[in-house]
Design a protein around this motif. Structure first.
Motif, mmCIF file in Angstrom:
data_model
loop_
_atom_site.group_PDB
_atom_site.id
_atom_site.type_symbol
_atom_site.label_atom_id
_atom_site.label_comp_id
_atom_site.label_asym_id
_atom_site.label_seq_id
_atom_site.Cartn_x
_atom_site.Cartn_y
_atom_site.Cartn_z
ATOM 1 N N LYS A 283 0.965 -1.297 -0.311
ATOM 2 C CA LYS A 283 -0.099 0.321 0.008
ATOM 3 C C LYS A 283 1.098 1.108 0.403
ATOM 4 O O LYS A 283 0.338 2.661 -0.658
ATOM 5 C CB LYS A 283 -0.961 0.037 0.816
ATOM 6 N N THR A 284 2.191 1.536 0.800
ATOM 7 C CA THR A 284 2.681 1.790 0.431
ATOM 8 C C THR A 284 3.525 2.416 -0.342
ATOM 9 O O THR A 284 3.792 4.301 -1.325
ATOM 10 C CB THR A 284 4.303 1.827 1.856
ATOM 11 N N GLN A 285 4.172 1.278 -1.122
ATOM 12 C CA GLN A 285 4.405 2.069 -2.460
ATOM 13 C C GLN A 285 3.268 2.594 -4.357
ATOM 14 O O GLN A 285 3.354 3.139 -4.034
ATOM 15 C CB GLN A 285 4.831 0.359 -3.008
ATOM 16 N N GLU A 286 2.027 1.523 -3.246
ATOM 17 C CA GLU A 286 0.748 2.304 -4.238
ATOM 18 C C GLU A 286 0.530 3.665 -3.968
ATOM 19 O O GLU A 286 0.820 4.332 -5.181
ATOM 20 C CB GLU A 286 -0.034 1.394 -3.937
ATOM 21 N N LYS A 287 0.896 4.534 -3.216
ATOM 22 C CA LYS A 287 0.872 6.172 -2.094
ATOM 23 C C LYS A 287 1.780 6.359 -3.070
ATOM 24 O O LYS A 287 2.161 7.517 -3.993
ATOM 25 C CB LYS A 287 0.931 6.265 -0.894
ATOM 26 N N VAL A 288 3.363 6.067 -3.958
ATOM 27 C CA VAL A 288 4.179 6.650 -4.026
ATOM 28 C C VAL A 288 3.953 6.522 -5.796
ATOM 29 O O VAL A 288 3.976 7.428 -6.524
ATOM 30 C CB VAL A 288 5.662 6.037 -3.586
ATOM 31 N N SER A 289 3.467 5.678 -6.021
ATOM 32 C CA SER A 289 2.907 4.966 -7.285
ATOM 33 C C SER A 289 2.119 6.519 -7.848
ATOM 34 O O SER A 289 2.357 6.713 -8.729
ATOM 35 C CB SER A 289 2.344 4.224 -7.717
ATOM 36 N N GLU A 290 1.144 6.789 -7.242
ATOM 37 C CA GLU A 290 0.627 7.773 -6.922
ATOM 38 C C GLU A 290 0.486 9.343 -7.188
ATOM 39 O O GLU A 290 0.083 10.553 -8.029
ATOM 40 C CB GLU A 290 -0.967 7.940 -6.154
ATOM 41 N N MET A 291 1.971 9.232 -6.524
ATOM 42 C CA MET A 291 2.500 10.714 -7.104
ATOM 43 C C MET A 291 3.032 10.641 -7.787
ATOM 44 O O MET A 291 3.473 11.804 -8.768
ATOM 45 C CB MET A 291 3.529 10.612 -5.498
ATOM 46 N N ILE A 292 3.746 9.981 -8.411
ATOM 47 C CA ILE A 292 4.559 9.647 -9.673
ATOM 48 C C ILE A 292 3.049 10.140 -10.166
ATOM 49 O O ILE A 292 3.374 10.662 -11.782
ATOM 50 C CB ILE A 292 5.188 8.755 -9.685
ATOM 51 N N SER A 293 2.445 9.158 -10.224
ATOM 52 C CA SER A 293 0.921 9.611 -11.578
ATOM 53 C C SER A 293 1.394 10.956 -11.512
ATOM 54 O O SER A 293 0.659 11.973 -12.958
ATOM 55 C CB SER A 293 -0.062 8.446 -11.352
#
Length: 277
Positions: free
Chosen positions: A171-181
Motif C-alpha cells: 500500500k505504501t508503494q502504491e501511494k508513491v506510485s500515485e505521487m509519480i502519476s
C-alpha cells in the motif's frame, strides 16, 4: 548505398553483469530502448509511474525517455543481462513497417514479462551467443540480434494477449506510485512538494520522507528529472528550446537552462542540435 543495419557506431550494446553495488543507480532515463533481464529479485523498482517489486526471471522492456530505477538488496549479488538499442538505427531498419517492435518506441509504456523456464533458457542462450561475438557488427551478429528480438517479441505478445501482471506492490508503494502519476499528469505545470502534499492532503515533510524511502531520491529531484526527461523528448521531436521551456511550466529561461544542463550535461540548444532529425 548500404543497408541501414550496417550503420556506423554501435546500434546496440549487450552486457552480462553480476556484482554487489554499494549504492543503487540514480533515477534516470536515456534515449535508447533498454531490455533488462533480471536474474535477481528487485525491490522498490521505479518504472514510469509505478513503484513495485520485480521477481527474478523477469524481462523489463524500458522505452526511451522512461524514468526508471532498478533498486535491489545491497546485501546480495545482483545478476542481470542488459541490452540497449539505439532507436534511430532500429527505425531505419524497419522503415516502411508499422508494428515491428512497436513496444520499444518512445511513446510506449514499459512492459514486464514474467518468463517461463523455457523462455528464460532460450533468451539467455541467445544473449550468450551475442556476447561471444563481442563488438562485431556484421551479417552474423545482426542475424543473432534479430533472432533474439524474435524470441522477445513472442514473449511480449504472449504477455499482452494473456494480460499478465507481475507487479507486486504494497500500500505504501502504491501511494508513491500515485505521487509519480500525479507528477506525470501535471508535468507541464509548476509542480512542487507543497502542491503535491496539498493534492493528497498530507504533510510535505511526510510525503518527502515517504517518497525517499521507496524512490531513493528526493521528491524535488524526481520532479526535475521528470521535466528534463520530457524536455529531451520534446527537443528530439523538433520543438524549439523556448517552446519546451514554456510547455514544461518554466517561467524563467535561466532556471530551465540551468536545470537542463545540470541534469543532462549539455545545454538544451546543444542537445537539440545533436539530435536534429
Amino acid at each position: 548505398m548500404k543497408h541501414p543495419i550496417f550503420t556506423q557506431g554501435q546500434p546496440y550494446t549487450i552486457a552480462y553483469r553480476k556484482n554487489k553495488p554499494q549504492n543503487p543507480v540514480a533515477i534516470h532515463s536515456h534515449d535508447a530502448a533498454e531490455l533488462y533481464l533480471t536474474l535477481t529479485d528487485l525491490e522498490d523498482v521505479i518504472l514510469e509511474d509505478k513503484v513495485l517489486r520485480v521477481p527474478a526471471g523477469t524481462l523489463i522492456v524500458i522505452p526511451p525517455f522512461c524514468l526508471h530505477q532498478l533498486y535491489h538488496n545491497s546485501d546480495v549479488f545482483y545478476e542481470r543481462y542488459v541490452i540497449n538499442i539505439q532507436m534511430k538505427w532500429l527505425d531505419d531498419v524497419f522503415s516502411g513497417t508499422d508494428d515491428s517492435l512497436h513496444y520499444l518506441g518512445q511513446s510506449s509504456a514499459p512492459v514486464l514479462i514474467s518468463l517461463s523456464d523455457d523462455q528464460l533458457k532460450e533468451i539467455i542462450k541467445q544473449i550468450r551467443k551475442m556476447i561471444v561475438l563481442g563488438n562485431e557488427f556484421n551479417s552474423r551478429s545482426f542475424s543473432e540480434f534479430f533472432l533474439l528480438m524474435a524470441k522477445i517479441d513472442e514473449a511480449v505478445s504472449e504477455t499482452v494477449s494473456k494480460n499478465k501482471d507481475v507487479y507486486n506492490t504494497n500500500k505504501t508503494q502504491e501511494k508513491v506510485s500515485e505521487m509519480i502519476s500525479y507528477i506525470n499528469d501535471h508535468i507541464c505545470d509548476e509542480i512542487s512538494v507543497s502542491s503535491i502534499a496539498d493534492h493528497f492532503y498530507l504533510n510535505p515533510d511526510y510525503i518527502s520522507r515517504l517518497f525517499k524511502r521507496y524512490a531513493h531520491a528526493s521528491l524535488g529531484k524526481y520532479i526535475s528529472l521528470s521535466k528534463m526527461s520530457a524536455a529531451q523528448n520534446l527537443l528530439k521531436q523538433g520543438f524549439s528550446v523556448k517552446e519546451v521551456q514554456e510547455k514544461l511550466g518554466y517561467s524563467s529561461y535561466a532556471h530551465f537552462f540551468k536545470t537542463f544542463k545540470k541534469i543532462v550535461g549539455i545545454s538544451p540548444s546543444t542537445f537539440r542540435k545533436n539530435n536534429a532529425k
